[in-house]
Design a protein around this motif. Structure first.
Motif, PDB file in Angstrom:
ATOM      1  N   ASN A   1      28.587 -27.117  -7.940  1.00 16.74           N
ATOM      2  CA  ASN A   1      27.415 -26.634  -7.215  1.00 16.74           C
ATOM      3  C   ASN A   1      26.784 -27.724  -6.351  1.00 16.74           C
ATOM      4  O   ASN A   1      26.030 -27.417  -5.422  1.00 16.74           O
ATOM      5  CB  ASN A   1      26.358 -26.120  -8.198  1.00 16.74           C
TER       6      ASN A   1
ATOM      7  N   SER B   1      26.652 -32.641  -1.725  1.00 15.62           N
ATOM      8  CA  SER B   1      25.376 -32.024  -1.333  1.00 15.62           C
ATOM      9  C   SER B   1      24.295 -33.044  -1.028  1.00 15.62           C
ATOM     10  O   SER B   1      24.317 -34.191  -1.487  1.00 15.62           O
ATOM     11  CB  SER B   1      24.884 -31.088  -2.450  1.00 15.62           C
TER      12      SER B   1
ATOM     13  N   GLU C   1      22.384 -22.028   0.968  1.00 13.42           N
ATOM     14  CA  GLU C   1      22.422 -21.964  -0.497  1.00 13.42           C
ATOM     15  C   GLU C   1      21.542 -23.087  -1.016  1.00 13.42           C
ATOM     16  O   GLU C   1      21.898 -24.263  -0.951  1.00 13.42           O
ATOM     17  CB  GLU C   1      23.847 -22.153  -1.016  1.00 13.42           C
TER      18      GLU C   1
ATOM     19  N   SER D   1      24.978 -20.162   2.947  1.00 16.76           N
ATOM     20  CA  SER D   1      25.176 -18.962   2.140  1.00 16.76           C
ATOM     21  C   SER D   1      25.987 -17.961   2.958  1.00 16.76           C
ATOM     22  O   SER D   1      26.427 -18.257   4.078  1.00 16.76           O
ATOM     23  CB  SER D   1      23.831 -18.348   1.754  1.00 16.76           C
TER      24      SER D   1
ATOM     25  N   ARG E   1      24.331 -26.601   2.656  1.00 16.02           N
ATOM     26  CA  ARG E   1      25.343 -25.614   2.263  1.00 16.02           C
ATOM     27  C   ARG E   1      24.959 -24.235   2.776  1.00 16.02           C
ATOM     28  O   ARG E   1      23.847 -23.758   2.554  1.00 16.02           O
ATOM     29  CB  ARG E   1      25.483 -25.555   0.742  1.00 16.02           C
TER      30      ARG E   1
ATOM     31  N   THR F   1      19.260 -17.362  -7.527  1.00 17.55           N
ATOM     32  CA  THR F   1      19.757 -17.201  -6.161  1.00 17.55           C
ATOM     33  C   THR F   1      19.217 -15.953  -5.468  1.00 17.55           C
ATOM     34  O   THR F   1      19.537 -15.707  -4.304  1.00 17.55           O
ATOM     35  CB  THR F   1      21.288 -17.167  -6.155  1.00 17.55           C
TER      36      THR F   1
ATOM     37  N   GLY G   1      20.596 -23.687  -4.111  1.00 17.85           N
ATOM     38  CA  GLY G   1      20.952 -24.183  -5.434  1.00 17.85           C
ATOM     39  C   GLY G   1      21.401 -23.048  -6.320  1.00 17.85           C
ATOM     40  O   GLY G   1      21.290 -21.871  -5.958  1.00 17.85           O
ATOM     41  N   PRO G   2      21.904 -23.378  -7.508  1.00 14.97           N
ATOM     42  CA  PRO G   2      22.502 -22.359  -8.374  1.00 14.97           C
ATOM     43  C   PRO G   2      21.517 -21.570  -9.226  1.00 14.97           C
ATOM     44  O   PRO G   2      21.908 -20.620  -9.897  1.00 14.97           O
ATOM     45  CB  PRO G   2      23.428 -23.191  -9.266  1.00 14.97           C
TER      46      PRO G   2
ATOM     47  N   THR H   1      18.879 -27.538  -1.906  1.00 18.67           N
ATOM     48  CA  THR H   1      20.007 -28.128  -1.187  1.00 18.67           C
ATOM     49  C   THR H   1      19.939 -27.709   0.281  1.00 18.67           C
ATOM     50  O   THR H   1      19.691 -26.541   0.594  1.00 18.67           O
ATOM     51  CB  THR H   1      21.328 -27.689  -1.824  1.00 18.67           C
TER      52      THR H   1
ATOM     53  N   ASP I   1      29.787 -31.364 -11.072  1.00 20.41           N
ATOM     54  CA  ASP I   1      29.280 -30.004 -10.915  1.00 20.41           C
ATOM     55  C   ASP I   1      29.602 -29.524  -9.508  1.00 20.41           C
ATOM     56  O   ASP I   1      29.084 -30.051  -8.517  1.00 20.41           O
ATOM     57  CB  ASP I   1      27.772 -29.989 -11.155  1.00 20.41           C
TER      58      ASP I   1
ATOM     59  N   ALA J   1      17.638 -25.844  -7.143  1.00 21.13           N
ATOM     60  CA  ALA J   1      18.179 -26.691  -8.208  1.00 21.13           C
ATOM     61  C   ALA J   1      17.036 -27.107  -9.112  1.00 21.13           C
ATOM     62  O   ALA J   1      15.983 -27.528  -8.623  1.00 21.13           O
ATOM     63  CB  ALA J   1      18.857 -27.916  -7.606  1.00 21.13           C
TER      64      ALA J   1
END
Length: 205
Positions: free
Chosen positions: A40, A44, A92, A65, A63, A98, A94-95, A60, A38, A149
């Motif tokens: 994403n 991580s 960021e 943004s 990462r 958002t 997580g997916p 996470t 993945d 996440a």
């Protein structure tokens, strides 16, 4: 810039799982294995905020943004006159969702919607913590992230059995202090593993 941020209420998000018994991954960080497919999560490190039989939620922490804190303050109509604070990066988280903001921070009480991740880390989603950060009166240490996440019941455990993740105890130095590019290596180091060892032994941890 479109409005990207909502501030969810953690009490509402977790109202169905409050009575659940905390799982063995509570207060852990997840480290993505080399076989993580993945995109994403590749490379991580994710702080687990909650884990029980109903599922898990993590943020996470390594990462970036495309947003700064100043942009978040502007969207929420929060005044901030400290350029150093306004220029801080937002992560960021997580997916999932958002447009939802999370503040991971050192312990400080009094916020509308907070939960503890052990004794040294809290997660708050209400606007009041951001207002205090903007005013320079917020928690001593903090990280702001967009998104999270999420895993359903048993899903994360299955991914760990499939060698997608390693886990290590949450570490405040990694969460708050280390530069983002160093967090993956340092999280591995807490397990006594180097990156080259992980790459050569993927699937056998």
């Amino acid at each position: 810039m479109k409005n990207v941020l909502r501030t969810p209420n953690l009490d509402i998000m977790f109202q169905e799982t409050k009575a659940a018994t905390p799982g063995y991954l509570q207060q852990q960080m997840l480290i993505a294995m080399p076989g993580m497919v993945d995109a994403n999560f590749a490379g991580s490190v994710t702080l687990l905020c909650q884990h029980n039989e109903a599922g898990a939620l993590g943020i996470t922490i390594n990462r970036l943004s495309h947003f700064t804190l100043g942009e978040i303050f502007s969207q929420l109509r929060i005044d901030c006159h400290d350029e150093g604070i306004c220029n801080q990066a937002v992560l960021e988280g997580g997916p999932v969702a958002t447009d939802r903001g999370f503040v991971i921070h050192s312990p400080k009480s009094g916020y509308e919607s907070s939960m503890g991740v052990g004794r040294e880390i809290m997660v708050t989603t209400s606007r009041d913590v951001l207002a205090e950060i903007a005013a320079g009166t917020g928690p001593e240490k903090y990280v702001v992230a967009l998104g999270y996440a999420g895993w359903g019941g048993g899903q994360l455990e299955g991914e760990i059995l499939a060698n997608a993740w390693l886990s290590v105890s949450a570490d405040t130095d990694i969460v708050f202090d280390l530069p983002l590019p160093n967090r993956f290596d340092q999280a591995l180091g807490r397990l006594g593993i180097r990156v080259d060892q992980l790459l050569s032994e993927a699937g056998h941890a």
